[in-house]
Design a protein around this motif. Sequence first.
Motif, PDB file in Angstrom:
ATOM      1  N   GLY A  10      26.423  45.608  51.382  1.00  0.00           N
ATOM      2  CA  GLY A  10      27.273  44.704  52.166  1.00  0.00           C
ATOM      3  C   GLY A  10      27.071  44.810  53.667  1.00  0.00           C
ATOM      4  O   GLY A  10      27.711  44.094  54.431  1.00  0.00           O
ATOM      5  N   GLN A  11      26.192  45.729  54.108  1.00  0.00           N
ATOM      6  CA  GLN A  11      25.946  45.880  55.537  1.00  0.00           C
ATOM      7  C   GLN A  11      24.620  45.209  55.870  1.00  0.00           C
ATOM      8  O   GLN A  11      23.624  45.417  55.173  1.00  0.00           O
ATOM      9  N   GLY A  12      24.594  44.414  56.935  1.00  0.00           N
ATOM     10  CA  GLY A  12      23.359  43.754  57.321  1.00  0.00           C
ATOM     11  C   GLY A  12      22.392  44.719  57.977  1.00  0.00           C
ATOM     12  O   GLY A  12      21.218  44.805  57.632  1.00  0.00           O
ATOM     13  N   THR A  34      24.642  60.192  68.753  1.00  0.00           N
ATOM     14  CA  THR A  34      26.049  59.857  68.965  1.00  0.00           C
ATOM     15  C   THR A  34      26.684  59.435  67.639  1.00  0.00           C
ATOM     16  O   THR A  34      26.001  59.254  66.635  1.00  0.00           O
ATOM     17  N   SER A  35      27.971  59.283  67.664  1.00  0.00           N
ATOM     18  CA  SER A  35      28.717  58.865  66.486  1.00  0.00           C
ATOM     19  C   SER A  35      28.190  57.509  65.990  1.00  0.00           C
ATOM     20  O   SER A  35      27.971  56.597  66.786  1.00  0.00           O
ATOM     21  N   GLY A  36      27.954  57.414  64.707  1.00  0.00           N
ATOM     22  CA  GLY A  36      27.467  56.163  64.137  1.00  0.00           C
ATOM     23  C   GLY A  36      25.953  56.033  64.134  1.00  0.00           C
ATOM     24  O   GLY A  36      25.407  55.036  63.659  1.00  0.00           O
ATOM     25  N   SER A  37      25.252  57.045  64.639  1.00  0.00           N
ATOM     26  CA  SER A  37      23.790  56.938  64.735  1.00  0.00           C
ATOM     27  C   SER A  37      23.084  57.253  63.413  1.00  0.00           C
ATOM     28  O   SER A  37      21.876  57.065  63.301  1.00  0.00           O
ATOM     29  N   GLY A  38      23.832  57.779  62.434  1.00  0.00           N
ATOM     30  CA  GLY A  38      23.218  57.983  61.117  1.00  0.00           C
ATOM     31  C   GLY A  38      23.042  59.438  60.714  1.00  0.00           C
ATOM     32  O   GLY A  38      22.325  59.723  59.757  1.00  0.00           O
ATOM     33  N   LYS A  39      23.718  60.353  61.405  1.00  0.00           N
ATOM     34  CA  LYS A  39      23.551  61.776  61.091  1.00  0.00           C
ATOM     35  C   LYS A  39      24.031  62.115  59.675  1.00  0.00           C
ATOM     36  O   LYS A  39      23.349  62.806  58.923  1.00  0.00           O
ATOM     37  N   SER A  40      25.218  61.640  59.328  1.00  0.00           N
ATOM     38  CA  SER A  40      25.744  61.938  57.986  1.00  0.00           C
ATOM     39  C   SER A  40      24.869  61.309  56.908  1.00  0.00           C
ATOM     40  O   SER A  40      24.650  61.891  55.843  1.00  0.00           O
ATOM     41  N   THR A  41      24.386  60.112  57.193  1.00  0.00           N
ATOM     42  CA  THR A  41      23.509  59.422  56.243  1.00  0.00           C
ATOM     43  C   THR A  41      22.243  60.245  56.007  1.00  0.00           C
ATOM     44  O   THR A  41      21.823  60.444  54.862  1.00  0.00           O
ATOM     45  N   PHE A  42      21.685  60.755  57.088  1.00  0.00           N
ATOM     46  CA  PHE A  42      20.490  61.595  57.025  1.00  0.00           C
ATOM     47  C   PHE A  42      20.742  62.814  56.137  1.00  0.00           C
ATOM     48  O   PHE A  42      19.965  63.133  55.246  1.00  0.00           O
ATOM     49  N   GLU A  49      22.428  62.919  47.783  1.00  0.00           N
ATOM     50  CA  GLU A  49      23.722  62.343  47.433  1.00  0.00           C
ATOM     51  C   GLU A  49      23.596  60.819  47.483  1.00  0.00           C
ATOM     52  O   GLU A  49      24.301  60.109  46.779  1.00  0.00           O
ATOM     53  N   TYR A  50      22.717  60.361  48.392  1.00  0.00           N
ATOM     54  CA  TYR A  50      22.361  58.947  48.436  1.00  0.00           C
ATOM     55  C   TYR A  50      20.858  58.827  48.248  1.00  0.00           C
ATOM     56  O   TYR A  50      20.126  59.745  48.550  1.00  0.00           O
ATOM     57  N   ARG A  51      20.447  57.645  47.818  1.00  0.00           N
ATOM     58  CA  ARG A  51      19.024  57.350  47.755  1.00  0.00           C
ATOM     59  C   ARG A  51      18.669  56.369  48.866  1.00  0.00           C
ATOM     60  O   ARG A  51      19.470  55.507  49.214  1.00  0.00           O
TER      61      ARG A  51
HETATM   62  P1  ADP Z   1      27.102  59.564  62.094  1.00  0.00           P
HETATM   63  O1  ADP Z   1      27.286  60.649  61.069  1.00  0.00           O
HETATM   64  O2  ADP Z   1      25.957  59.827  63.038  1.00  0.00           O
HETATM   65  O3  ADP Z   1      28.353  59.269  62.829  1.00  0.00           O
HETATM   66  P2  ADP Z   1      26.835  57.797  59.797  1.00  0.00           P
HETATM   67  O4  ADP Z   1      25.631  58.205  59.038  1.00  0.00           O
HETATM   68  O5  ADP Z   1      28.151  58.255  59.281  1.00  0.00           O
HETATM   69  O6  ADP Z   1      26.655  58.223  61.337  1.00  0.00           O
HETATM   70  O7  ADP Z   1      26.876  56.225  59.899  1.00  0.00           O
HETATM   71  C1  ADP Z   1      25.735  55.448  60.299  1.00  0.00           C
HETATM   72  C2  ADP Z   1      26.085  53.960  60.166  1.00  0.00           C
HETATM   73  O8  ADP Z   1      26.269  53.648  58.788  1.00  0.00           O
HETATM   74  C3  ADP Z   1      27.374  53.556  60.868  1.00  0.00           C
HETATM   75  O9  ADP Z   1      27.185  52.285  61.407  1.00  0.00           O
HETATM   76  C4  ADP Z   1      28.394  53.548  59.755  1.00  0.00           C
HETATM   77  O10 ADP Z   1      29.422  52.636  60.019  1.00  0.00           O
HETATM   78  C5  ADP Z   1      27.569  53.142  58.548  1.00  0.00           C
HETATM   79  N1  ADP Z   1      28.085  53.733  57.296  1.00  0.00           N
HETATM   80  C6  ADP Z   1      28.174  55.040  57.000  1.00  0.00           C
HETATM   81  N2  ADP Z   1      28.639  55.252  55.745  1.00  0.00           N
HETATM   82  C7  ADP Z   1      28.844  54.024  55.223  1.00  0.00           C
HETATM   83  C8  ADP Z   1      29.304  53.525  53.940  1.00  0.00           C
HETATM   84  N3  ADP Z   1      29.648  54.364  52.961  1.00  0.00           N
HETATM   85  N4  ADP Z   1      29.382  52.187  53.780  1.00  0.00           N
HETATM   86  C9  ADP Z   1      29.008  51.337  54.763  1.00  0.00           C
HETATM   87  N5  ADP Z   1      28.568  51.718  55.960  1.00  0.00           N
HETATM   88  C10 ADP Z   1      28.476  53.035  56.209  1.00  0.00           C
END
Ligand code: ADP
Length: 203
Positions: A10-12, A34-42, A49-51
Amino acid sequence: FEKVVKTYPGQGRPALDQVSVDVEKGEFVFLVGTSGSGKSTFLRLILREYRPTSGRVYVAGKEINRLATWTVPRLRRQIGTVFQSANLLRRLTAAQNIALPMRHARLSDAELRRRVADLLERVGMLHRADRYPSQLSGGQRQRIGIARGLALRPAVLLSYEAPSGLDPDTTRAILDLLTELRDDLRVTILVITHELDVVRSIA
Ligand code: ADP
Ligand code: MG
Protein backbone atom coordinates in the motif's frame (compact mmCIF):
# COMPACT_ATOMS: atom_id res chain seq x y z
CA PHE A 1 22.73 -6.26 0.63
CA GLU A 2 22.52 -6.41 -3.14
CA LYS A 3 20.18 -3.88 -4.73
CA VAL A 4 17.64 -4.41 -2.00
CA VAL A 5 14.24 -2.82 -2.43
CA LYS A 6 11.59 -2.99 0.27
CA THR A 7 8.20 -1.51 -0.45
CA TYR A 8 5.53 -1.98 2.20
CA PRO A 9 2.09 -3.02 0.99
CA GLY A 10 0.00 0.00 0.00
CA GLN A 11 3.02 2.32 0.04
CA GLY A 12 4.12 3.95 -3.20
CA ARG A 13 7.60 4.93 -2.15
CA PRO A 14 9.98 2.16 -1.11
CA ALA A 15 11.36 2.26 2.44
CA LEU A 16 14.64 0.98 1.02
CA ASP A 17 15.44 1.69 -2.60
CA GLN A 18 18.22 -0.25 -4.34
CA VAL A 19 20.38 -0.52 -1.23
CA SER A 20 23.73 -2.21 -1.77
CA VAL A 21 26.14 -2.54 1.10
CA ASP A 22 28.97 -4.94 1.82
CA VAL A 23 30.07 -5.67 5.36
CA GLU A 24 33.13 -7.92 5.67
CA LYS A 25 33.73 -10.39 8.46
CA GLY A 26 35.29 -8.64 11.44
CA GLU A 27 34.35 -5.15 10.31
CA PHE A 28 32.84 -2.60 12.68
CA VAL A 29 30.29 -0.63 10.71
CA PHE A 30 27.97 2.20 11.65
CA LEU A 31 24.71 2.65 9.81
CA VAL A 32 23.33 6.11 10.51
CA GLY A 33 20.07 7.64 9.43
CA THR A 34 17.36 9.99 10.59
CA SER A 35 13.95 8.77 11.66
CA GLY A 36 12.09 7.19 8.77
CA SER A 37 15.23 6.50 6.74
CA GLY A 38 14.76 2.72 6.91
CA LYS A 39 16.92 1.55 9.82
CA SER A 40 14.28 -0.73 11.34
CA THR A 41 13.44 -2.09 7.91
CA PHE A 42 17.11 -2.89 7.34
CA LEU A 43 17.29 -4.69 10.69
CA ARG A 44 14.20 -6.77 9.97
CA LEU A 45 15.50 -7.77 6.57
CA ILE A 46 18.74 -9.06 8.11
CA LEU A 47 16.79 -11.11 10.64
CA ARG A 48 14.46 -12.34 7.90
CA GLU A 49 11.46 -10.98 9.72
CA TYR A 50 10.63 -9.32 6.40
CA ARG A 51 11.52 -10.31 2.89
CA PRO A 52 12.78 -7.79 0.33
CA THR A 53 10.50 -6.80 -2.52
CA SER A 54 13.53 -7.39 -4.74
CA GLY A 55 17.26 -7.81 -4.35
CA ARG A 56 19.28 -10.18 -2.20
CA VAL A 57 20.38 -10.27 1.42
CA TYR A 58 23.34 -12.43 2.46
CA VAL A 59 24.45 -13.36 5.97
CA ALA A 60 27.70 -15.31 6.38
CA GLY A 61 27.72 -16.00 2.66
CA LYS A 62 24.20 -17.40 2.45
CA GLU A 63 21.34 -15.74 0.66
CA ILE A 64 18.96 -15.77 3.57
CA ASN A 65 15.71 -15.63 1.63
CA ARG A 66 16.56 -18.92 -0.03
CA LEU A 67 16.96 -20.71 3.27
CA ALA A 68 14.30 -23.19 4.29
CA THR A 69 11.99 -21.81 6.97
CA TRP A 70 13.10 -24.42 9.47
CA THR A 71 16.68 -23.10 9.30
CA VAL A 72 15.69 -19.52 10.12
CA PRO A 73 16.20 -20.01 13.89
CA ARG A 74 19.75 -21.16 13.09
CA LEU A 75 20.26 -18.01 11.00
CA ARG A 76 19.02 -15.84 13.87
CA ARG A 77 21.37 -17.53 16.32
CA GLN A 78 24.24 -16.28 14.16
CA ILE A 79 23.07 -12.73 14.72
CA GLY A 80 23.27 -11.40 18.27
CA THR A 81 21.15 -8.32 18.90
CA VAL A 82 21.48 -5.50 21.42
CA PHE A 83 18.71 -2.98 21.74
CA GLN A 84 18.36 0.41 23.37
CA SER A 85 18.02 0.14 27.17
CA ALA A 86 19.17 -3.46 26.51
CA ASN A 87 15.69 -4.95 27.05
CA LEU A 88 16.78 -6.86 30.15
CA LEU A 89 14.23 -8.81 32.14
CA ARG A 90 13.64 -7.00 35.41
CA ARG A 91 13.12 -10.09 37.53
CA LEU A 92 16.36 -11.72 36.47
CA THR A 93 19.87 -10.88 37.64
CA ALA A 94 22.58 -9.79 35.23
CA ALA A 95 23.95 -13.35 35.11
CA GLN A 96 20.49 -14.85 34.57
CA ASN A 97 19.77 -12.38 31.76
CA ILE A 98 22.98 -13.42 30.01
CA ALA A 99 22.14 -17.11 30.46
CA LEU A 100 18.68 -16.67 28.93
CA PRO A 101 19.56 -17.20 25.24
CA MET A 102 21.46 -20.36 26.21
CA ARG A 103 18.53 -22.09 27.87
CA HIS A 104 17.79 -24.17 24.79
CA ALA A 105 21.42 -24.84 24.02
CA ARG A 106 21.64 -28.09 26.00
CA LEU A 107 24.67 -27.08 28.02
CA SER A 108 25.59 -28.67 31.31
CA ASP A 109 25.15 -26.44 34.37
CA ALA A 110 28.90 -26.20 34.75
CA GLU A 111 29.40 -25.22 31.10
CA LEU A 112 26.60 -22.65 31.34
CA ARG A 113 28.11 -21.09 34.46
CA ARG A 114 31.52 -21.01 32.82
CA ARG A 115 30.17 -19.29 29.72
CA VAL A 116 28.20 -16.73 31.70
CA ALA A 117 31.26 -15.92 33.82
CA ASP A 118 33.39 -15.56 30.70
CA LEU A 119 30.87 -13.16 29.14
CA LEU A 120 30.55 -11.16 32.37
CA GLU A 121 34.31 -10.83 32.49
CA ARG A 122 34.57 -9.77 28.85
CA VAL A 123 32.18 -6.88 29.40
CA GLY A 124 33.77 -5.95 32.74
CA MET A 125 30.76 -6.93 34.83
CA LEU A 126 31.91 -9.95 36.82
CA HIS A 127 31.46 -7.94 40.03
CA ARG A 128 27.81 -7.17 39.18
CA ALA A 129 26.67 -10.70 38.29
CA ASP A 130 23.94 -10.88 40.93
CA ARG A 131 22.49 -7.42 40.52
CA TYR A 132 19.07 -6.81 39.03
CA PRO A 133 18.73 -4.39 36.09
CA SER A 134 17.24 -1.68 38.33
CA GLN A 135 20.43 -1.81 40.40
CA LEU A 136 22.63 -1.10 37.38
CA SER A 137 23.52 2.12 35.57
CA GLY A 138 22.50 2.64 31.94
CA GLY A 139 26.03 1.86 30.76
CA GLN A 140 26.16 -1.29 32.87
CA ARG A 141 22.81 -2.45 31.48
CA GLN A 142 24.16 -2.02 27.97
CA ARG A 143 27.21 -4.10 28.91
CA ILE A 144 24.91 -6.88 30.09
CA GLY A 145 22.86 -6.51 26.90
CA ILE A 146 26.04 -6.89 24.83
CA ALA A 147 27.06 -10.00 26.82
CA ARG A 148 23.63 -11.49 26.23
CA GLY A 149 23.87 -10.65 22.52
CA LEU A 150 27.13 -12.63 22.40
CA ALA A 151 25.80 -15.59 24.38
CA LEU A 152 25.29 -17.88 21.40
CA ARG A 153 28.64 -16.89 19.86
CA PRO A 154 27.12 -15.13 16.86
CA ALA A 155 28.98 -14.21 13.69
CA VAL A 156 27.40 -10.76 13.74
CA LEU A 157 26.50 -8.46 16.62
CA LEU A 158 23.74 -6.05 15.67
CA SER A 159 23.37 -3.08 17.94
CA TYR A 160 20.14 -1.23 17.30
CA GLU A 161 19.90 2.32 18.72
CA ALA A 162 22.49 1.34 21.29
CA PRO A 163 24.56 2.80 22.78
CA SER A 164 21.96 5.48 23.21
CA GLY A 165 20.86 7.85 25.94
CA LEU A 166 24.24 7.68 27.68
CA ASP A 167 26.68 10.45 28.54
CA PRO A 168 29.63 10.88 26.12
CA ASP A 169 32.18 9.12 28.35
CA THR A 170 29.97 6.08 28.88
CA THR A 171 29.13 5.97 25.17
CA ARG A 172 32.82 6.08 24.38
CA ALA A 173 33.50 3.25 26.85
CA ILE A 174 30.80 1.09 25.28
CA LEU A 175 32.17 1.72 21.79
CA ASP A 176 35.67 0.86 23.03
CA LEU A 177 34.28 -2.35 24.50
CA LEU A 178 32.64 -3.24 21.18
CA THR A 179 35.94 -2.63 19.38
CA GLU A 180 37.76 -4.88 21.85
CA LEU A 181 35.15 -7.63 21.43
CA ARG A 182 35.41 -7.35 17.68
CA ASP A 183 39.20 -7.81 17.92
CA ASP A 184 39.06 -10.67 20.45
CA LEU A 185 36.10 -12.61 19.09
CA ARG A 186 36.36 -11.63 15.41
CA VAL A 187 32.66 -10.88 15.51
CA THR A 188 31.31 -8.49 12.88
CA ILE A 189 29.68 -5.47 14.48
CA LEU A 190 26.94 -3.36 13.01
CA VAL A 191 25.75 -0.36 15.00
CA ILE A 192 22.49 1.09 13.69
CA THR A 193 21.63 4.49 15.11
CA HIS A 194 20.02 7.87 14.48
CA GLU A 195 22.48 9.57 16.84
CA LEU A 196 25.17 11.05 14.66
CA ASP A 197 27.07 12.11 17.80
CA VAL A 198 27.58 8.48 18.74
CA VAL A 199 29.39 7.98 15.47
CA ARG A 200 31.21 11.24 14.92
CA SER A 201 33.89 10.70 17.55
CA ILE A 202 34.84 7.19 16.56
CA ALA A 203 33.85 6.16 13.05
P1 ADP B 1 13.62 4.13 10.81
O1 ADP B 1 13.75 2.90 11.66
O2 ADP B 1 14.93 4.60 10.23
O3 ADP B 1 12.92 5.23 11.52
P2 ADP B 1 11.72 2.55 9.27
O4 ADP B 1 12.45 1.41 8.68
O5 ADP B 1 10.93 2.28 10.50
O6 ADP B 1 12.75 3.76 9.52
O7 ADP B 1 10.75 3.16 8.20
C1 ADP B 1 11.17 3.48 6.86
C2 ADP B 1 9.95 3.93 6.05
O8 ADP B 1 9.06 2.83 5.90
C3 ADP B 1 9.14 5.04 6.71
O9 ADP B 1 8.69 5.90 5.71
C4 ADP B 1 8.00 4.31 7.38
O10 ADP B 1 6.87 5.12 7.47
C5 ADP B 1 7.78 3.13 6.45
N1 ADP B 1 7.30 1.93 7.18
C6 ADP B 1 7.94 1.26 8.15
N2 ADP B 1 7.24 0.18 8.57
C7 ADP B 1 6.12 0.16 7.83
C8 ADP B 1 4.96 -0.72 7.74
N3 ADP B 1 4.86 -1.79 8.53
N4 ADP B 1 4.00 -0.41 6.84
C9 ADP B 1 4.13 0.66 6.02
N5 ADP B 1 5.15 1.51 6.04
C10 ADP B 1 6.15 1.28 6.91
MG1 MG C 1 13.27 2.55 13.66
